[in-house]
Scaffold this motif. Structure first.
Motif, PDB file in Angstrom:
ATOM      1  N   GLU A 221       0.811  -1.208   0.000  1.00  0.00           N
ATOM      2  CA  GLU A 221       0.000   0.000   0.000  1.00  0.00           C
ATOM      3  C   GLU A 221       0.851   1.268   0.000  1.00  0.00           C
ATOM      4  OE1 GLU A 221      -3.822   0.195   0.517  1.00  0.00           O
ATOM      5  OE2 GLU A 221      -3.285  -1.556  -0.679  1.00  0.00           O
ATOM      6  N   GLU A 222       2.029   1.203   0.624  1.00  0.00           N
ATOM      7  CA  GLU A 222       2.853   2.406   0.768  1.00  0.00           C
ATOM      8  C   GLU A 222       3.775   2.647  -0.425  1.00  0.00           C
ATOM      9  OE1 GLU A 222       5.093  -1.020   2.702  1.00  0.00           O
ATOM     10  OE2 GLU A 222       3.013  -0.300   2.552  1.00  0.00           O
TER      11      GLU A 222
ATOM     12  N   THR B  64       0.982   7.084  -3.541  1.00  0.00           N
ATOM     13  CA  THR B  64       1.062   5.698  -3.079  1.00  0.00           C
ATOM     14  C   THR B  64      -0.112   4.890  -3.618  1.00  0.00           C
ATOM     15  OG1 THR B  64      -0.122   6.222  -1.039  1.00  0.00           O
ATOM     16  CG2 THR B  64       2.294   6.336  -0.985  1.00  0.00           C
TER      17      THR B  64
ATOM     18  N   GLU C 289      -2.217   3.056  -2.156  1.00  0.00           N
ATOM     19  CA  GLU C 289      -3.447   3.085  -1.381  1.00  0.00           C
ATOM     20  C   GLU C 289      -4.380   4.221  -1.771  1.00  0.00           C
ATOM     21  OE1 GLU C 289      -2.644   3.610   2.754  1.00  0.00           O
ATOM     22  OE2 GLU C 289      -1.127   5.165   2.398  1.00  0.00           O
TER      23      GLU C 289
END
Length: 276
Positions: free
Chosen positions: A95-96, A141, A143
């Motif tokens: 996610e990062e 990112t 996410e």
């Protein structure tokens, strides 16, 4: 190596226990061809992809990729020549990670980007994101990206290693109608490039078949219903057989749609209207 053949499967069968997943599949893809793999859920589409990318071992048959035969070569190295966009890859992304890191990782078939990234690799990643109309996403990112943006990032990642073959495994799943058309527009632009890899798009929606696709491999219950030029294989008869239901194929402005001929609750059992 035959330069006129990218990959070929011959008499491919996959059986697990008493279940036949694929039976006697023959399929050849040549440079410049763009294929649709069409079939209902459970028809064997995903298993075929796993077999040609070395993630599932066939029970019988032969697979040849770039002149190398499965079992006799290091398939991990050969995979570098195949770009893949699929839900399974999407699930592995951290996610990062930024879009730039994800795309740059495609150079070495990695998820994310481990080790030193050269300036040239960063520039190439940015160029790919720009070509897919999301240059602004480079530092964002995973996410915070929309589903449509994520699919474009994964395509950029797949193109990072300049593959000879690009596999799109149900890439429009989860996209809203507008995002789907934007995504398909990106595919059209990609196929227009002289340097474009051969494409294989897996779907069960004829609405996703663009005029640029040249060939069709149609599966039903693990068997090939049709394999060859799309104009010959994409017919009402074949589609009715593929999906096991009476259907009518319609074409308008180069795009397709299916009309179901299954009686609805409102029409079932009703007598036809009198003439006049």
């Amino acid at each position: 190596m035959n330069p006129n053949i990218l990959f070929q499967v011959r008499q491919l069968s996959i059986r697990r226990g008493d279940t036949h997943i694929l039976r006697d599949v023959h399929w050849t893809v040549r440079p410049g061809e763009h294929w649709i793999i069409l079939g209902a859920n459970g028809s064997g589409k995903t298993s075929l992809l796993k077999a040609i990318t070395g993630y599932m071992t066939p029970t019988e048959g032969e697979i040849t990729l770039l002149g190398e035969e499965f079992g006799d070569s290091d398939w991990r190295e050969l995979r570098h020549h195949i770009g893949i966009v699929s839900a399974s890859i999407s699930l592995l992304v951290h996610e990062e990670d930024t879009a730039l890191e994800i795309v740059a990782g495609g150079k070495r078939a990695m998820i994310g980007c481990w080790g030193r990234v050269t300036r040239a690799e960063k520039d190439r990643a940015r160029q790919l994101l720009k070509s897919l109309r999301i240059p602004y996403a480079a530092e964002r990112t995973w996410e915070v990206l929309s589903q449509g943006e994520r699919q474009r990032v994964l395509i950029a990642r797949a193109l990072m290693a300049d593959p000879l073959l690009l596999i799109l495994d149900e890439p429009c799943a989860g996209l809203d109608p507008v995002a789907r058309e934007n995504f398909l527009s990106d595919i059209r632009r990609l196929t227009a490039k002289k340097s474009a890899p051969a494409l294989v798009l897996v779907t069960h929606h004829v609405e996703e078949i663009l005029p640029e696709f040249t060939h069709l491999l149609a599966l039903r219950n693990g068997r090939v219903v049709s394999s060859g030029p799309i104009a010959q294989g994409l017919t009402t008869k074949n589609l009715s057989a593929i999906f096991g239901s009476p259907l009518t194929l319609q074409r308008r402005s180069g795009r397709y749609r299916l009309k179901t001929n299954v009686p609805t609750a409102d029409t079932a059992g009703k007598a036809p209207a009198p003439p006049g």
